[in-house]
Design a protein around this motif. Sequence first.
Motif, PDB file in Angstrom:
ATOM      1  N   ALA A  13       0.838  -1.197   0.000  1.00 33.29           N
ATOM      2  CA  ALA A  13       0.000   0.000   0.000  1.00 33.29           C
ATOM      3  C   ALA A  13       0.870   1.242   0.000  1.00 33.29           C
ATOM      4  O   ALA A  13       1.978   1.238   0.548  1.00 33.29           O
ATOM      5  CB  ALA A  13      -0.918  -0.010   1.232  1.00 33.29           C
ATOM      6  N   PRO A  14       0.356   2.327  -0.634  1.00 34.13           N
ATOM      7  CA  PRO A  14       1.183   3.546  -0.642  1.00 34.13           C
ATOM      8  C   PRO A  14       1.356   4.094   0.762  1.00 34.13           C
ATOM      9  O   PRO A  14       0.446   4.039   1.595  1.00 34.13           O
ATOM     10  CB  PRO A  14       0.389   4.512  -1.533  1.00 34.13           C
ATOM     11  CG  PRO A  14      -1.000   3.995  -1.501  1.00 34.13           C
ATOM     12  CD  PRO A  14      -0.899   2.513  -1.367  1.00 34.13           C
ATOM     13  N   ALA A  15       2.532   4.602   1.019  1.00 30.63           N
ATOM     14  CA  ALA A  15       2.835   5.149   2.340  1.00 30.63           C
ATOM     15  C   ALA A  15       2.036   6.417   2.584  1.00 30.63           C
ATOM     16  O   ALA A  15       1.801   7.193   1.655  1.00 30.63           O
ATOM     17  CB  ALA A  15       4.334   5.450   2.454  1.00 30.63           C
ATOM     18  N   PRO A  16       1.542   6.641   3.788  1.00 36.96           N
ATOM     19  CA  PRO A  16       0.783   7.863   4.066  1.00 36.96           C
ATOM     20  C   PRO A  16       1.676   9.089   3.921  1.00 36.96           C
ATOM     21  O   PRO A  16       2.887   9.040   4.152  1.00 36.96           O
ATOM     22  CB  PRO A  16       0.321   7.666   5.522  1.00 36.96           C
ATOM     23  CG  PRO A  16       1.283   6.685   6.099  1.00 36.96           C
ATOM     24  CD  PRO A  16       1.688   5.790   4.974  1.00 36.96           C
ATOM     25  N   PRO A  17       1.074  10.211   3.498  1.00 39.76           N
ATOM     26  CA  PRO A  17       1.905  11.426   3.322  1.00 39.76           C
ATOM     27  C   PRO A  17       2.456  11.905   4.656  1.00 39.76           C
ATOM     28  O   PRO A  17       1.783  11.853   5.692  1.00 39.76           O
ATOM     29  CB  PRO A  17       0.919  12.435   2.715  1.00 39.76           C
ATOM     30  CG  PRO A  17      -0.437  11.946   3.130  1.00 39.76           C
ATOM     31  CD  PRO A  17      -0.339  10.453   3.179  1.00 39.76           C
ATOM     32  N   THR A  18       3.637  12.362   4.606  1.00 46.53           N
ATOM     33  CA  THR A  18       4.292  12.864   5.833  1.00 46.53           C
ATOM     34  C   THR A  18       3.726  14.223   6.189  1.00 46.53           C
ATOM     35  O   THR A  18       3.513  15.075   5.319  1.00 46.53           O
ATOM     36  CB  THR A  18       5.803  12.982   5.615  1.00 46.53           C
ATOM     37  OG1 THR A  18       6.034  13.830   4.471  1.00 46.53           O
ATOM     38  CG2 THR A  18       6.406  11.617   5.330  1.00 46.53           C
ATOM     39  N   PRO A  19       3.408  14.451   7.431  1.00 48.95           N
ATOM     40  CA  PRO A  19       2.854  15.756   7.819  1.00 48.95           C
ATOM     41  C   PRO A  19       3.902  16.853   7.641  1.00 48.95           C
ATOM     42  O   PRO A  19       5.090  16.656   7.839  1.00 48.95           O
ATOM     43  CB  PRO A  19       2.486  15.573   9.298  1.00 48.95           C
ATOM     44  CG  PRO A  19       3.349  14.449   9.771  1.00 48.95           C
ATOM     45  CD  PRO A  19       3.549  13.548   8.598  1.00 48.95           C
ATOM     46  N   LYS A  20       3.369  18.009   7.229  1.00 45.92           N
ATOM     47  CA  LYS A  20       4.259  19.150   7.026  1.00 45.92           C
ATOM     48  C   LYS A  20       4.763  19.664   8.369  1.00 45.92           C
ATOM     49  O   LYS A  20       3.989  19.849   9.302  1.00 45.92           O
ATOM     50  CB  LYS A  20       3.523  20.266   6.282  1.00 45.92           C
ATOM     51  CG  LYS A  20       3.131  19.880   4.856  1.00 45.92           C
ATOM     52  CD  LYS A  20       2.449  21.043   4.163  1.00 45.92           C
ATOM     53  CE  LYS A  20       2.069  20.673   2.730  1.00 45.92           C
ATOM     54  NZ  LYS A  20       1.409  21.823   2.041  1.00 45.92           N
ATOM     55  N   ALA A  21       6.043  19.869   8.411  1.00 51.51           N
ATOM     56  CA  ALA A  21       6.645  20.367   9.654  1.00 51.51           C
ATOM     57  C   ALA A  21       6.390  21.863   9.799  1.00 51.51           C
ATOM     58  O   ALA A  21       6.432  22.617   8.823  1.00 51.51           O
ATOM     59  CB  ALA A  21       8.137  20.091   9.662  1.00 51.51           C
ATOM     60  N   ALA A  22       6.070  22.265  10.993  1.00 51.95           N
ATOM     61  CA  ALA A  22       5.833  23.687  11.239  1.00 51.95           C
ATOM     62  C   ALA A  22       7.138  24.469  11.097  1.00 51.95           C
ATOM     63  O   ALA A  22       8.212  23.982  11.468  1.00 51.95           O
ATOM     64  CB  ALA A  22       5.263  23.885  12.648  1.00 51.95           C
ATOM     65  N   PRO A  23       7.054  25.658  10.502  1.00 59.90           N
ATOM     66  CA  PRO A  23       8.292  26.447  10.337  1.00 59.90           C
ATOM     67  C   PRO A  23       8.887  26.830  11.693  1.00 59.90           C
ATOM     68  O   PRO A  23       8.172  27.209  12.620  1.00 59.90           O
ATOM     69  CB  PRO A  23       7.822  27.687   9.565  1.00 59.90           C
ATOM     70  CG  PRO A  23       6.354  27.777   9.846  1.00 59.90           C
ATOM     71  CD  PRO A  23       5.865  26.380   9.993  1.00 59.90           C
ATOM     72  N   LYS A  24      10.165  26.649  11.778  1.00 56.57           N
ATOM     73  CA  LYS A  24      10.859  26.981  13.020  1.00 56.57           C
ATOM     74  C   LYS A  24      11.076  28.488  13.125  1.00 56.57           C
ATOM     75  O   LYS A  24      11.411  29.148  12.150  1.00 56.57           O
ATOM     76  CB  LYS A  24      12.208  26.283  13.088  1.00 56.57           C
ATOM     77  CG  LYS A  24      12.066  24.759  13.125  1.00 56.57           C
ATOM     78  CD  LYS A  24      13.439  24.115  13.207  1.00 56.57           C
ATOM     79  CE  LYS A  24      13.321  22.591  13.266  1.00 56.57           C
ATOM     80  NZ  LYS A  24      14.666  21.935  13.354  1.00 56.57           N
ATOM     81  N   ILE A  25      10.875  29.001  14.321  1.00 58.11           N
ATOM     82  CA  ILE A  25      11.046  30.441  14.569  1.00 58.11           C
ATOM     83  C   ILE A  25      12.422  30.657  15.200  1.00 58.11           C
ATOM     84  O   ILE A  25      12.771  30.022  16.205  1.00 58.11           O
ATOM     85  CB  ILE A  25       9.943  30.966  15.508  1.00 58.11           C
ATOM     86  CG1 ILE A  25       8.559  30.726  14.860  1.00 58.11           C
ATOM     87  CG2 ILE A  25      10.137  32.435  15.820  1.00 58.11           C
ATOM     88  CD1 ILE A  25       7.395  31.103  15.760  1.00 58.11           C
ATOM     89  N   ASP A  26      13.137  31.506  14.552  1.00 58.37           N
ATOM     90  CA  ASP A  26      14.476  31.821  15.063  1.00 58.37           C
ATOM     91  C   ASP A  26      14.334  32.826  16.193  1.00 58.37           C
ATOM     92  O   ASP A  26      13.959  33.990  15.973  1.00 58.37           O
ATOM     93  CB  ASP A  26      15.344  32.390  13.929  1.00 58.37           C
ATOM     94  CG  ASP A  26      16.807  32.497  14.354  1.00 58.37           C
ATOM     95  OD1 ASP A  26      17.118  32.103  15.513  1.00 58.37           O
ATOM     96  OD2 ASP A  26      17.611  32.960  13.525  1.00 58.37           O
ATOM     97  N   GLU A  27      14.608  32.368  17.400  1.00 58.49           N
ATOM     98  CA  GLU A  27      14.453  33.252  18.554  1.00 58.49           C
ATOM     99  C   GLU A  27      15.560  34.302  18.620  1.00 58.49           C
ATOM    100  O   GLU A  27      15.400  35.334  19.287  1.00 58.49           O
ATOM    101  CB  GLU A  27      14.459  32.415  19.836  1.00 58.49           C
ATOM    102  CG  GLU A  27      13.288  31.447  19.914  1.00 58.49           C
ATOM    103  CD  GLU A  27      13.333  30.618  21.172  1.00 58.49           C
ATOM    104  OE1 GLU A  27      14.331  30.779  21.916  1.00 58.49           O
ATOM    105  OE2 GLU A  27      12.389  29.829  21.433  1.00 58.49           O
ATOM    106  N   GLN A  28      16.680  34.072  17.986  1.00 55.35           N
ATOM    107  CA  GLN A  28      17.787  35.042  18.029  1.00 55.35           C
ATOM    108  C   GLN A  28      17.705  36.103  16.941  1.00 55.35           C
ATOM    109  O   GLN A  28      18.573  36.938  16.826  1.00 55.35           O
ATOM    110  CB  GLN A  28      19.123  34.295  17.900  1.00 55.35           C
ATOM    111  CG  GLN A  28      19.376  33.319  19.053  1.00 55.35           C
ATOM    112  CD  GLN A  28      20.685  32.598  18.908  1.00 55.35           C
ATOM    113  OE1 GLN A  28      21.392  32.812  17.900  1.00 55.35           O
ATOM    114  NE2 GLN A  28      21.043  31.759  19.897  1.00 55.35           N
ATOM    115  N   ALA A  29      16.664  36.016  16.082  1.00 54.00           N
ATOM    116  CA  ALA A  29      16.539  37.003  14.998  1.00 54.00           C
ATOM    117  C   ALA A  29      16.169  38.361  15.585  1.00 54.00           C
ATOM    118  O   ALA A  29      15.457  38.465  16.586  1.00 54.00           O
ATOM    119  CB  ALA A  29      15.484  36.542  14.006  1.00 54.00           C
TER     120      ALA A  29
END
Length: 267
Positions: free
Chosen positions: A92-108
């Motif tokens: 069976a086809p593999a389930p789609p991988t969930p999109k990772a939430a964008p990481k927030i750069d705390e040092q920006a």
Amino acid sequence: MSNLLEHDENLERQLAGEPVAAPATGSLLLHLALAGAIVSYYIAGGFFKSNLWGGATSGGAIRVNLVSSAIPLPSDQPPNQNVLATEKPSPAPAPPTPKAAPKIDEQAIPIQGKHEQPKPQVAPRTPQKNPQPQQNNRAQYGEQAANNLPRSTTPQTSANGPVSVANGDFGTRFGWYVQIIKRKVDQNWNRQEVDHRTPIGAVATIYFKVDRSGIPSNFRIDRSSGSPTLDNSCLRAAQRVDTFGPLPPESNDRWLDVTYDCSNAPR
């Protein structure tokens, strides 16, 4: 003399035996040849069979496959009745991988003058509850909404045109007899007797009785029209009738009280 010699020769031939050596020799040779052919056939047949069955190598064996449709041979695995099944089913086809939430750069370092727009909050939708109609298990028959039309009730009388019979429901039950009274009085009314100066629409009402045999009597003017000629002509119209015919046998009335209207219609 010659005949005697011929007779002796024939006798000698008969007494002499037939030659046996030559036929016997031929028969013996023929049997020997036949026996040699048979021996040669068996020798040759044995040679070819050893080549066919044993093969070139020594110790050959015969392979025999037994096939029988009557008694099936037992199998290690039960037969698969699914014609679409395969020994190696596709994964069976593999389930789609969930999109990772964008990481927030705390040092920006935040940029001055740039304001983040607040995200609109979407209110959760609440399903609208439709009121369920109430079930009415009562049968709807003979019912109708009321209307605002004006209504009036009028009493039913036994009058039938200009004729009125005041004997209960006689006019309803025996309308055909009332029609006979109307027709005979109208046929005997002479409208030429009415003065031409009589107003149009004037009505004279007369009264008379009808006995069981249908003979009218007791004539009188019940209501005057104001014109003596109209009143008298209407009264004489009823007096000219000899009989209306016997009353219906279903009627229990001894006589009928009849009123008749004579209207001065335009000529």
